[in-house]
Write an enzyme that holds these catalytic residues in place. Structure first.
Site, PDB file in Angstrom:
ATOM      1  N   ASP A 116       0.873  -1.171   0.000  1.00  0.00           N
ATOM      2  CA  ASP A 116       0.000   0.000   0.000  1.00  0.00           C
ATOM      3  C   ASP A 116       0.915   1.228   0.000  1.00  0.00           C
ATOM      4  O   ASP A 116       1.683   1.417   0.941  1.00  0.00           O
ATOM      5  CB  ASP A 116      -0.831  -0.049   1.300  1.00  0.00           C
ATOM      6  CG  ASP A 116      -2.134   0.682   1.216  1.00  0.00           C
ATOM      7  OD1 ASP A 116      -2.160   1.737   0.571  1.00  0.00           O
ATOM      8  OD2 ASP A 116      -3.117   0.210   1.808  1.00  0.00           O
ATOM      9  N   ASP A 223      -2.897   4.746  -2.340  1.00  0.00           N
ATOM     10  CA  ASP A 223      -3.846   5.405  -1.459  1.00  0.00           C
ATOM     11  C   ASP A 223      -4.292   6.732  -2.086  1.00  0.00           C
ATOM     12  O   ASP A 223      -3.454   7.506  -2.556  1.00  0.00           O
ATOM     13  CB  ASP A 223      -3.133   5.663  -0.119  1.00  0.00           C
ATOM     14  CG  ASP A 223      -4.075   6.081   0.981  1.00  0.00           C
ATOM     15  OD1 ASP A 223      -4.933   5.267   1.361  1.00  0.00           O
ATOM     16  OD2 ASP A 223      -3.946   7.223   1.468  1.00  0.00           O
ATOM     17  N   GLU A 282      -6.722   3.717  -5.360  1.00  0.00           N
ATOM     18  CA  GLU A 282      -7.939   3.930  -4.561  1.00  0.00           C
ATOM     19  C   GLU A 282      -8.533   5.270  -4.959  1.00  0.00           C
ATOM     20  O   GLU A 282      -7.945   6.327  -4.689  1.00  0.00           O
ATOM     21  CB  GLU A 282      -7.618   3.944  -3.064  1.00  0.00           C
ATOM     22  CG  GLU A 282      -8.870   4.148  -2.236  1.00  0.00           C
ATOM     23  CD  GLU A 282      -8.628   4.788  -0.882  1.00  0.00           C
ATOM     24  OE1 GLU A 282      -9.461   4.590   0.006  1.00  0.00           O
ATOM     25  OE2 GLU A 282      -7.614   5.504  -0.711  1.00  0.00           O
ATOM     26  N   HIS A 340     -10.630  -1.886   4.899  1.00  0.00           N
ATOM     27  CA  HIS A 340     -10.326  -1.429   6.254  1.00  0.00           C
ATOM     28  C   HIS A 340     -11.007  -0.111   6.616  1.00  0.00           C
ATOM     29  O   HIS A 340     -10.818   0.386   7.724  1.00  0.00           O
ATOM     30  CB  HIS A 340      -8.806  -1.289   6.395  1.00  0.00           C
ATOM     31  CG  HIS A 340      -8.277  -0.228   5.473  1.00  0.00           C
ATOM     32  ND1 HIS A 340      -8.206  -0.395   4.105  1.00  0.00           N
ATOM     33  CD2 HIS A 340      -7.840   1.032   5.713  1.00  0.00           C
ATOM     34  CE1 HIS A 340      -7.731   0.703   3.558  1.00  0.00           C
ATOM     35  NE2 HIS A 340      -7.503   1.588   4.508  1.00  0.00           N
ATOM     36  N   ASP A 341     -11.723   0.486   5.667  1.00  0.00           N
ATOM     37  CA  ASP A 341     -12.402   1.760   5.946  1.00  0.00           C
ATOM     38  C   ASP A 341     -13.910   1.611   6.076  1.00  0.00           C
ATOM     39  O   ASP A 341     -14.574   2.541   6.535  1.00  0.00           O
ATOM     40  CB  ASP A 341     -12.141   2.754   4.796  1.00  0.00           C
ATOM     41  CG  ASP A 341     -10.715   3.252   4.763  1.00  0.00           C
ATOM     42  OD1 ASP A 341     -10.080   3.325   5.826  1.00  0.00           O
ATOM     43  OD2 ASP A 341     -10.228   3.571   3.660  1.00  0.00           O
TER      44      ASP A 341
HETATM   45  C1  NOJ Z   1      -7.413   6.128   2.513  1.00  0.00           C
HETATM   46  C2  NOJ Z   1      -7.168   4.994   3.447  1.00  0.00           C
HETATM   47  O1  NOJ Z   1      -7.843   3.861   2.958  1.00  0.00           O
HETATM   48  C3  NOJ Z   1      -7.653   5.407   4.815  1.00  0.00           C
HETATM   49  O2  NOJ Z   1      -7.579   4.359   5.725  1.00  0.00           O
HETATM   50  C4  NOJ Z   1      -6.834   6.578   5.277  1.00  0.00           C
HETATM   51  O3  NOJ Z   1      -7.361   7.054   6.501  1.00  0.00           O
HETATM   52  C5  NOJ Z   1      -6.862   7.710   4.246  1.00  0.00           C
HETATM   53  N1  NOJ Z   1      -6.596   7.235   2.927  1.00  0.00           N
HETATM   54  C6  NOJ Z   1      -5.819   8.751   4.569  1.00  0.00           C
HETATM   55  O4  NOJ Z   1      -4.554   8.184   4.382  1.00  0.00           O
END
Ligand code: NOJ
Length: 560
Positions: A116, A223, A282, A340-341
């Site tokens: 990542d 990311d 992403e 994970h979000d």
């Molecule tokens: C996206 C990531 O998936 C998330 O977990 C993170 O908080 C934000 N980017 C900021 O890095």
């Protein structure tokens, strides 16, 4: 500085035979802190992942690649997404040697490792930012987005350079007294955004990328990649009506800039210096049209409609039609329901379906993930139907969740980051110590050990579907067409590759549904044979194409 080892490991066995492994393969996301703790300190680590490679490999689940959420040194304010050194391994997770062993051991089993990359921002404790914040001159002075105040308000406060807001609440600008300037942070103030328009920043990023490629890494997840470039003059965003500070702006100037596609090409060219490598971006806060625009034949993109779609055949039909129209046949989409979000999809979709039968929904959702067109991304634990874990307020780790207020509503991402449930043992087989975040209450009955013994479990269903996907070209690389049926509860589609035709039927409803396969796919000498599905004894259509699907039943049929 210790020189990283140049990987001597042979490439995974299937390299060469499957040059586009990343199109056909299945990527499994590991949140390293929560996967397996080898030393009993309560935090998952790299050795823990090495210990579980056989579980993930072809004798176990059968995935093709592991995407590791960030493994770099980090103060942990955004739990790893605030990186203080992009070129090293966080000592909390292991040593540099552990990482090299992970690469070697994964490759030995034909599993690729995808890192990542957090390149939009760094931690405020990164040496680049520590130097940059000191003074307006010096080698790193222009590596972040620094600006003077726009003026002074009537109360004597400095006015930020523009109206941009942080995705994690409040202004996107933070005052730095040492430089007497504001710096930009799209996320936490401790995550300053890098200035990608400075060629030295871009060059430094590519040096870092090459170092990981040299160590044998097989690809990267980027990311929030569509945020790297901002409007060159940092113009204000237009203001609109909206329920939250974020929604009250059109995000015209703080992301998605026209020259980003060219930057992506330059990045991908660096990755292409090494054969067989994979990248996925992403997409931050945008839909399938933008995802399609940024998808190339060398680069995939996550879009979020599938992650937020309610559990309904018509909602999925509409989403798939929109996506297929945007992507066309030539662009390859991604398939993802959890990460994970987001809330875990077993919880989210069961709630949306109005059922307590989480396992039934998890199995049906697996049919979507493994039989639609695209590269599949699984999130650790979904293969055993892991659910969201309620975290009491005094245990919240996720920083934005602690800042939440009515103008900044936030879900607690801790709920989907809890330890992997390996066994009924204390600590769920994850740790012998005190876990960094609480373990789900259902771990004693929902775990790998128990589910591996049960052919009707969520795990066994994933395993069957993964095997079918690997064995059938139509499933891993075939074309997709949605089929209209005589039931609004059942989604149907075909997948075709070479001379193989598959028909997939998925009942979103809780009750039995009779459906009839349309004339051109039924009758005459056409016969359908099930190859995998949600149930151990899949239903099969009769000679007229009539089939009675059970609640949440999904079946993949092969035309004989
Ligand atoms: C996206 C990531 O998936 C998330 O977990 C993170 O908080 C934000 N980017 C900021 O890095």
């Amino acid at each position: 500085m210790i020189e990283p080892k140049r990987s001597t490991a042979s490439r995974p066995a299937s390299a060469g035979q499957r040059p586009e492994w990343w199109r056909e393969g299945v990527v499994y996301q590991v949140y390293p802190r929560s996967f397996a703790d080898s030393d009993g300190n309560g935090v998952g680590d790299l050795q823990g992942i090495v210990d579980r490679l056989d579980y993930l490999g072809s004798d176990g689940l059968g995935i093709d690649a592991i995407w590791l959420s960030p493994i770099y040194p980090s103060p942990g304010l955004d739990v790893g997404y605030d990186v203080s050194d992009h070129e090293r391994v966080d000592p909390l997770l292991g040593t540099e040697a552990d990482f090299d062993r992970l690469i070697d051991e994964a490759h030995r089993r034909g599993i690729r490792i995808v890192l990542d990359l957090v390149m939009n921002h760094t931690s405020d404790q990164h040496r680049w930012f520590e130097a940059s914040r000191e003074a307006r001159v010096g080698p790193y002075a222009d590596w972040y987005l620094w600006r003077d105040p726009a003026g002074i308000d009537e109360l004597g406060n400095r006015i930020p350079p523009n109206n941009w807001v942080s995705f994690f609440g409040g202004s996107a600008w933070e005052w730095e007294p040492r430089r007497e300037q504001f710096y930009l942070h799209t996320f936490l103030p401790q995550q300053p955004d890098l200035n990608w328009r400075n060629p030295e920043v871009e060059a430094a990023q590519y040096r870092m990328v090459r170092r990981w490629l040299e160590r044998g890494v097989d690809g990267f997840r980027l990311d929030v990649f569509n945020v790297f470039l901002k409007h060159p003059e940092l113009l204000a965003n237009p203001v609109v009506e909206g329920a939250t500070a974020w929604a009250r702006q059109v995000h015209l100037n703080d992301r998605d800039q026209p020259d980003f596609a060219a930057l992506l090409e330059r990045f991908r060219a660096v990755v292409d210096e090494y054969p067989d490598r994979f990248t996925v971006g992403e997409l931050f806060d945008a839909g399938p049209d933008r995802a399609a625009m940024l998808t190339t034949d060398r680069h995939l993109v996550f879009d979020w409609e599938m992650v937020i779609a309610p559990w309904s055949a018509s909602a999925f039909a509409a989403f798939l039609d929109r996506r297929e129209a945007a992507f066309g046949d030539e662009r390859w989409p991604t398939l993802v329901l959890s990460n994970h979000d987001q809330p875990r999809h077993a919880s989210r979709l069961a709630r949306s379906a109005g059922t307590d039968d989480v396992d039934a929904v998890a199995k049906a959702a697996a049919v979507l993930l493994l039989a639609l067109r695209g590269t599949t991304f699984l999130y650790y634990g979904e293969e055993i139907g892991m659910v969201d874990v309620p975290i009491p307020p005094d245990e919240i780790v996720d920083p934005p969740a602690r800042l939440a207020n009515p103008d900044f509503p936030w879900w607690n991402r801790d709920q989907c980051r809890t330890p992997m449930q390996w066994s009924p043992a204390p600590g769920a087989g994850f740790t012998t110590g005190r876990p960094w975040i609480r373990i789900a209450d259902d771990a004693a009955r929902r775990n790998v050990e128990v589910e591996r013994r049960d052919p009707a479990s969520v795990f066994a269903t994933y395993q069957r579907l993964l095997r079918a996907r690997r064995a059938h070209p139509a499933l891993h690389r075939g074309t997709f067409a949605r089929i209209a049926l005589d039931s609004e509860e059942v989604l149907a589609w075909t997948r075709i590759a070479d001379d193989e035709l598959l028909l997939v039927l998925l009942n979103f409803g809780t009750d039995e549904r009779p459906v009839t396969i349309p004339g051109d796919l039924a009758g005459g000498d056409i016969s359908w044979r099930p190859i995998a599905g949600t149930h151990l004894d899949p239903r099969v259509p009769d000679a007229e194409g009539a089939i009675l699907l059970r609640g949440f039943e999904g079946v993949i049929l092969y035309r004989g």
